[in-house]
Write a protein that holds these residues in place. Structure first.
Motif, PDB file in Angstrom:
ATOM      1  N   HIS A   1      55.303  58.331  26.691  1.00  0.00           N
ATOM      2  CA  HIS A   1      56.603  58.575  27.310  1.00  0.00           C
ATOM      3  C   HIS A   1      57.143  59.890  26.765  1.00  0.00           C
ATOM      4  O   HIS A   1      56.867  60.260  25.625  1.00  0.00           O
ATOM      5  CB  HIS A   1      57.587  57.444  26.993  1.00  0.00           C
ATOM      6  CG  HIS A   1      57.337  56.209  27.776  1.00  0.00           C
ATOM      7  ND1 HIS A   1      58.257  55.681  28.642  1.00  0.00           N
ATOM      8  CD2 HIS A   1      56.268  55.385  27.838  1.00  0.00           C
ATOM      9  CE1 HIS A   1      57.773  54.591  29.201  1.00  0.00           C
ATOM     10  NE2 HIS A   1      56.558  54.387  28.712  1.00  0.00           N
ATOM     11  N   ARG A  59      57.414  61.348  42.156  1.00  0.00           N
ATOM     12  CA  ARG A  59      57.308  59.904  42.116  1.00  0.00           C
ATOM     13  C   ARG A  59      56.405  59.319  43.191  1.00  0.00           C
ATOM     14  O   ARG A  59      56.301  58.123  43.317  1.00  0.00           O
ATOM     15  CB  ARG A  59      58.708  59.290  42.226  1.00  0.00           C
ATOM     16  CG  ARG A  59      59.527  59.644  40.996  1.00  0.00           C
ATOM     17  CD  ARG A  59      60.867  59.025  41.017  1.00  0.00           C
ATOM     18  NE  ARG A  59      61.530  59.291  39.742  1.00  0.00           N
ATOM     19  CZ  ARG A  59      62.824  59.331  39.584  1.00  0.00           C
ATOM     20  NH1 ARG A  59      63.624  59.122  40.606  1.00  0.00           N
ATOM     21  NH2 ARG A  59      63.345  59.584  38.414  1.00  0.00           N
ATOM     22  N   LEU A  84      67.651  55.760  25.285  1.00  0.00           N
ATOM     23  CA  LEU A  84      66.538  56.486  25.904  1.00  0.00           C
ATOM     24  C   LEU A  84      65.677  57.140  24.828  1.00  0.00           C
ATOM     25  O   LEU A  84      64.440  57.083  24.893  1.00  0.00           O
ATOM     26  CB  LEU A  84      67.072  57.534  26.884  1.00  0.00           C
ATOM     27  CG  LEU A  84      66.033  58.439  27.531  1.00  0.00           C
ATOM     28  CD1 LEU A  84      65.026  57.632  28.351  1.00  0.00           C
ATOM     29  CD2 LEU A  84      66.712  59.483  28.401  1.00  0.00           C
ATOM     30  N   THR A 130      54.736  59.157  31.051  1.00  0.00           N
ATOM     31  CA  THR A 130      55.840  58.639  31.844  1.00  0.00           C
ATOM     32  C   THR A 130      57.068  59.494  31.559  1.00  0.00           C
ATOM     33  O   THR A 130      57.550  59.517  30.426  1.00  0.00           O
ATOM     34  CB  THR A 130      56.128  57.173  31.478  1.00  0.00           C
ATOM     35  OG1 THR A 130      54.945  56.412  31.716  1.00  0.00           O
ATOM     36  CG2 THR A 130      57.282  56.618  32.306  1.00  0.00           C
ATOM     37  N   ASP A 132      67.217  58.264  34.915  1.00  0.00           N
ATOM     38  CA  ASP A 132      66.425  57.041  34.821  1.00  0.00           C
ATOM     39  C   ASP A 132      67.140  55.849  35.452  1.00  0.00           C
ATOM     40  O   ASP A 132      66.506  54.864  35.793  1.00  0.00           O
ATOM     41  CB  ASP A 132      66.126  56.705  33.365  1.00  0.00           C
ATOM     42  CG  ASP A 132      64.849  57.356  32.883  1.00  0.00           C
ATOM     43  OD1 ASP A 132      64.323  58.223  33.588  1.00  0.00           O
ATOM     44  OD2 ASP A 132      64.381  56.985  31.791  1.00  0.00           O
ATOM     45  N   GLU A 133      68.438  55.935  35.543  1.00  0.00           N
ATOM     46  CA  GLU A 133      69.244  54.833  36.066  1.00  0.00           C
ATOM     47  C   GLU A 133      69.225  54.851  37.598  1.00  0.00           C
ATOM     48  O   GLU A 133      68.928  55.873  38.206  1.00  0.00           O
ATOM     49  CB  GLU A 133      70.691  54.968  35.579  1.00  0.00           C
ATOM     50  CG  GLU A 133      70.840  55.070  34.074  1.00  0.00           C
ATOM     51  CD  GLU A 133      70.569  53.766  33.372  1.00  0.00           C
ATOM     52  OE1 GLU A 133      70.938  52.712  33.926  1.00  0.00           O
ATOM     53  OE2 GLU A 133      69.994  53.798  32.272  1.00  0.00           O
ATOM     54  N   HIS A 177      60.965  60.831  31.611  1.00  0.00           N
ATOM     55  CA  HIS A 177      62.355  60.385  31.688  1.00  0.00           C
ATOM     56  C   HIS A 177      63.163  61.660  31.914  1.00  0.00           C
ATOM     57  O   HIS A 177      63.303  62.480  31.002  1.00  0.00           O
ATOM     58  CB  HIS A 177      62.774  59.680  30.396  1.00  0.00           C
ATOM     59  CG  HIS A 177      61.970  58.456  30.114  1.00  0.00           C
ATOM     60  ND1 HIS A 177      62.291  57.227  30.645  1.00  0.00           N
ATOM     61  CD2 HIS A 177      60.844  58.273  29.385  1.00  0.00           C
ATOM     62  CE1 HIS A 177      61.404  56.336  30.245  1.00  0.00           C
ATOM     63  NE2 HIS A 177      60.514  56.952  29.477  1.00  0.00           N
TER      64      HIS A 177
END
Length: 121
Positions: free
Chosen positions: A73, A118, A63, A27, A42-43, A29
């Motif tokens: 991650h 994504r 984070l 995953t 990420d926000e 970030h």
């Protein structure tokens, strides 16, 4: 007609972030590195943090904790051509805290497009 074309502002370039052949089982970030700051993607709305404030910023340290404590991650640094000092400072923080990280070049100065990465999520 040519005068109209000249007076219109140029379209903003887009930099696409594409998935690679390896490392698709984690995953990501995304953290963009610029000349003087990092941008957390990420926000819902990207958050900009000055390079000098990274180590004390609650969002960035949060984070780092998330990545350390979650399996599969990783932080993916998106490195702009003028951002090597910022990347090195951010990577140093990750390495000192055992945070998994990698990097991708972000060629050009346009807005980042994550739609390819994504898809299907």
């Amino acid at each position: 007609i040519q005068l109209e074309k000249r007076t219109n502002p140029p379209d903003e370039a887009e930099v696409s972030v594409l998935p690679g052949g390896t490392g698709l089982s984690f995953t990501p970030h995304f953290v963009e590195c610029t000349a003087s700051a990092i941008v957390l993607h990420d926000e819902a709305k990207p958050v900009t943090i000055r390079r000098e404030a990274m180590g004390a910023d609650a969002k960035f340290t949060g984070l780092l904790e998330t990545v350390v404590n979650e399996n599969n991650h990783s932080i993916v640094f998106l490195v702009r051509s003028d951002s090597l000092a910022t990347y090195r400072a951010a990577k140093r923080l990750c390495d000192q805290n055992g945070v998994r990280n990698g990097k991708l070049p972000a060629v050009g100065n346009g807005r980042l497009d994550f739609s390819h990465f994504r898809k299907g999520k």
